[in-house]
Design an enzyme around this catalytic site. Structure first.
Site, PDB file in Angstrom:
ATOM      1  N   HIS A 342       1.311  -1.287   0.177  1.00  0.00           N
ATOM      2  CA  HIS A 342       0.257   0.637   0.637  1.00  0.00           C
ATOM      3  C   HIS A 342       0.795   1.311  -0.202  1.00  0.00           C
ATOM      4  O   HIS A 342       1.988   1.317   0.070  1.00  0.00           O
ATOM      5  CB  HIS A 342      -0.812  -0.174   1.116  1.00  0.00           C
ATOM      6  CG  HIS A 342      -0.507   0.131   3.123  1.00  0.00           C
ATOM      7  ND1 HIS A 342       0.547   0.751   3.309  1.00  0.00           N
ATOM      8  CD2 HIS A 342      -0.656  -0.977   2.699  1.00  0.00           C
ATOM      9  CE1 HIS A 342       0.691   0.064   4.292  1.00  0.00           C
ATOM     10  NE2 HIS A 342       0.166  -0.415   4.490  1.00  0.00           N
ATOM     11  N   HIS A 346      -2.147   9.106   3.452  1.00  0.00           N
ATOM     12  CA  HIS A 346      -3.673   9.407   3.583  1.00  0.00           C
ATOM     13  C   HIS A 346      -3.487  11.157   3.861  1.00  0.00           C
ATOM     14  O   HIS A 346      -2.782  11.009   5.198  1.00  0.00           O
ATOM     15  CB  HIS A 346      -4.477   8.617   3.064  1.00  0.00           C
ATOM     16  CG  HIS A 346      -4.319   7.949   4.224  1.00  0.00           C
ATOM     17  ND1 HIS A 346      -5.733   7.914   5.122  1.00  0.00           N
ATOM     18  CD2 HIS A 346      -4.408   6.997   4.732  1.00  0.00           C
ATOM     19  CE1 HIS A 346      -5.576   7.580   6.522  1.00  0.00           C
ATOM     20  NE2 HIS A 346      -4.473   6.829   6.496  1.00  0.00           N
ATOM     21  N   HIS A 353     -10.049   8.535   5.026  1.00  0.00           N
ATOM     22  CA  HIS A 353      -9.179   9.103   3.446  1.00  0.00           C
ATOM     23  C   HIS A 353      -9.233  10.552   3.358  1.00  0.00           C
ATOM     24  O   HIS A 353     -10.938  10.773   3.158  1.00  0.00           O
ATOM     25  CB  HIS A 353      -9.283   7.362   2.638  1.00  0.00           C
ATOM     26  CG  HIS A 353      -8.592   6.190   3.500  1.00  0.00           C
ATOM     27  ND1 HIS A 353      -9.219   5.225   2.519  1.00  0.00           N
ATOM     28  CD2 HIS A 353      -8.011   6.523   4.371  1.00  0.00           C
ATOM     29  CE1 HIS A 353      -8.236   4.835   3.401  1.00  0.00           C
ATOM     30  NE2 HIS A 353      -7.732   4.977   4.406  1.00  0.00           N
ATOM     31  N   ARG A 398       2.877  -2.765  10.336  1.00  0.00           N
ATOM     32  CA  ARG A 398       2.558  -1.142  10.092  1.00  0.00           C
ATOM     33  C   ARG A 398       2.496  -1.074  11.585  1.00  0.00           C
ATOM     34  O   ARG A 398       2.071  -1.260  12.674  1.00  0.00           O
ATOM     35  CB  ARG A 398       1.228  -1.293  10.044  1.00  0.00           C
ATOM     36  CG  ARG A 398       0.755   0.046   9.302  1.00  0.00           C
ATOM     37  CD  ARG A 398      -0.584   0.126   8.220  1.00  0.00           C
ATOM     38  NE  ARG A 398      -1.991   0.008   9.153  1.00  0.00           N
ATOM     39  CZ  ARG A 398      -2.262  -1.853   8.717  1.00  0.00           C
ATOM     40  NH1 ARG A 398      -1.593  -2.776   7.751  1.00  0.00           N
ATOM     41  NH2 ARG A 398      -3.069  -1.728   8.971  1.00  0.00           N
TER      42      ARG A 398
HETATM   43  N1  GLY Z   1      -7.163   2.584   8.599  1.00  0.00           N
HETATM   44  C1  GLY Z   1      -7.120   2.661   7.909  1.00  0.00           C
HETATM   45  C2  GLY Z   1      -5.892   3.133   6.858  1.00  0.00           C
HETATM   46  O1  GLY Z   1      -5.054   3.379   7.498  1.00  0.00           O
HETATM   47  O2  GLY Z   1      -6.064   3.541   6.053  1.00  0.00           O
HETATM   48 MN    MN Z   2      -4.036   5.181   7.362  1.00  0.00          MN
HETATM   49 MN    MN Z   3      -4.823   2.839   9.799  1.00  0.00          MN
END
Ligand code: GLY
Ligand code: MN
Ligand code: MN
Length: 430
Positions: A342, A346, A353, A398
């Protein structure tokens, strides 16, 4: 007094134009039960009005009222079942509408609202039934051009609203800090309270309990609580498995406070101690994340941040033996996407988002003060991944923080949750 957002929107509208911004429809959960209402972000941004079935009409050159709200009228019977309504009077008194009408009168007033406007700001394709009303009305006015002046164009208000929403005011930043603090507190609670043998949903419940008791309306998105191999599924949502000794737990959860989202991910060992392979992957992600955050200042672009994360992560993937070859080539051929699939982050705001253009004139836009972004690199090694050292399988990491761009550089809104290994282990040991 006109809301500052609404006043600014009026300034940015083309002369002699009208904006029609509908509230979000209610969403059915099943049969005749509905989800708790969540207002449309553009509508909420402009009006602060939190009820369904409303329509805001903004017409800066209209003498009868520059800001008109069509709302559900007061109705004791309905209010007994479904909750209080502001009604027509409340729309004027509490939401500063200069004119207000029952929403049932929208159709009959539409012609008059549109007459003489050169352009209508309206988002097509979201509310088909309203699209039809509007397009039909404009069509009729065109055929009766001796009586009416129909608008020439329908344009999307998102271009203006997106740019406005992208840059947060001090008042918005304060709310975003509150949303961030609430989520940070919840992640700390999760780290402190996780135990072997618990289920993922128990951590979800603990986090969301903390959100609600702190005054958050809801999670800003479906909380992700994934142990072991589940951490390598990016949009894992079921949160139903048992937490096992030796696994990592990835928690991606953010709170929504007065409309504004936070978005935090932390990954920590269920038994409180990182194993050596977990440590290696974790340090790679942490290095990418902290370096990207250090780069955040006015002028930097999301593309630059992403490129930097990709570079750090790919080099580490090579040194760990996840990938083989020259980092440069692996980047060029996007091979790193096997484990980092990914983007770096954002925009964040009313929507998780958030609105705003990522590209300007075909290039990644330079960030400016007031913009809030997430920085969220990761490495995910699925159980079935091919040609990887076995010790790295089932490891998904992450690390995600919310970062405000300031004139001087940046401020991490979510700094209150630990992310260095020693800090996490120390917190969990208590
Ligand atoms: N939790 C959605 C994202 O990290 O974009
Ligand atoms: Mn996010
Ligand atoms: Mn997130």
């Amino acid at each position: 007094m006109t809301r500052p957002q609404l006043a600014e929107f009026m300034r940015r509208m083309e002369p002699d134009s009208v904006a029609i911004i509908p509230a979000a429809p209610e969403a059915t959960r099943s049969n005749d039960t509905r989800y708790r209402y969540r207002q449309d972000s553009d509508f909420y941004y402009l009006t602060g009005f939190d009820e369904p079935e409303a329509i805001a009409v903004v017409a800066p050159s209209r003498e009868e009222g520059r800001f008109t709200l069509f709302v559900r009228p007061r109705d004791p019977e309905h209010e007994t079942w479904e909750g209080r309504r502001a009604g027509v009077e409340g729309a004027k008194e509490r939401y500063a509408a200069e004119a207000a009408f029952p929403v049932s009168e929208f159709r009959e007033k539409l012609q008059e609202l549109l007459n003489g406007a050169r352009n209508v700001y309206y988002r097509l394709g979201v509310r088909p039934e309203l699209d039809e009303v509007l397009v039909k009305q404009i069509g009729e006015m065109r055929t009766r051009s001796r009586l009416y002046v129909a608008p020439d164009s329908i344009t999307d208000p998102g271009a203006i609203l997106g740019e406005m929403r992208l840059v947060k005011s001090d008042a918005e930043i304060e709310l975003m800090q509150r949303a961030a603090d609430i989520a940070a507190g919840a992640h700390v609670e999760a780290m402190k309270n996780v135990r072997l043998g618990m289920y993922e949903y128990e951590i979800e419940a603990l986090i969301e309990y903390h959100f609600r008791r702190s005054g958050a309306a809801a999670p800003a998105y479906g909380s992700i609580v994934g142990g072991g191999a589940n951490a390598t599924i990016l949009h894992y949502k079921t949160n139903e498995d048992e937490l096992r000794d030796g696994d990592l737990l990835l928690v991606d959860a953010g709170a929504e406070f007065r409309g504004y989202a936070s978005d935090i991910t932390r990954t920590f060992p269920i038994n409180g101690r990182f194993s050596q392979p977990q440590r290696e992957i974790y340090e790679a992600v942490l290095a990418a994340q902290t370096r990207c955050i250090e780069m955040v200042k006015p002028g930097v672009t999301m593309e630059e941040l992403n490129n930097h994360a990709v570079k750090v992560l790919t080099e580490r993937m090579v040194s760990l033996g996840l990938l083989e070859g020259e980092a440069e080539k692996l980047i060029e051929e996007k091979t790193y996407r096997r484990f980092f699939m990914h983007g770096i982050g954002h925009f964040l705001g009313l929507d998780v988002h958030d609105a705003g253009r990522y590209q300007l004139e075909g290039k990644s836009r330079p960030l400016t003060p007031g913009v809030v972004i997430t920085v969220e690199p990761g490495i995910y090694v699925a159980e079935e991944a091919e040609h990887v050292p076995d010790k790295y399988r089932r490891i998904g990491v992450r690390i995600e923080d919310d970062v405000l761009v300031t004139a001087e550089g940046h401020r991490v809104l979510t700094a209150k949750v630990p992310k260095r290994i020693e800090e996490i282990e120390k917190l969990m040991a208590r």
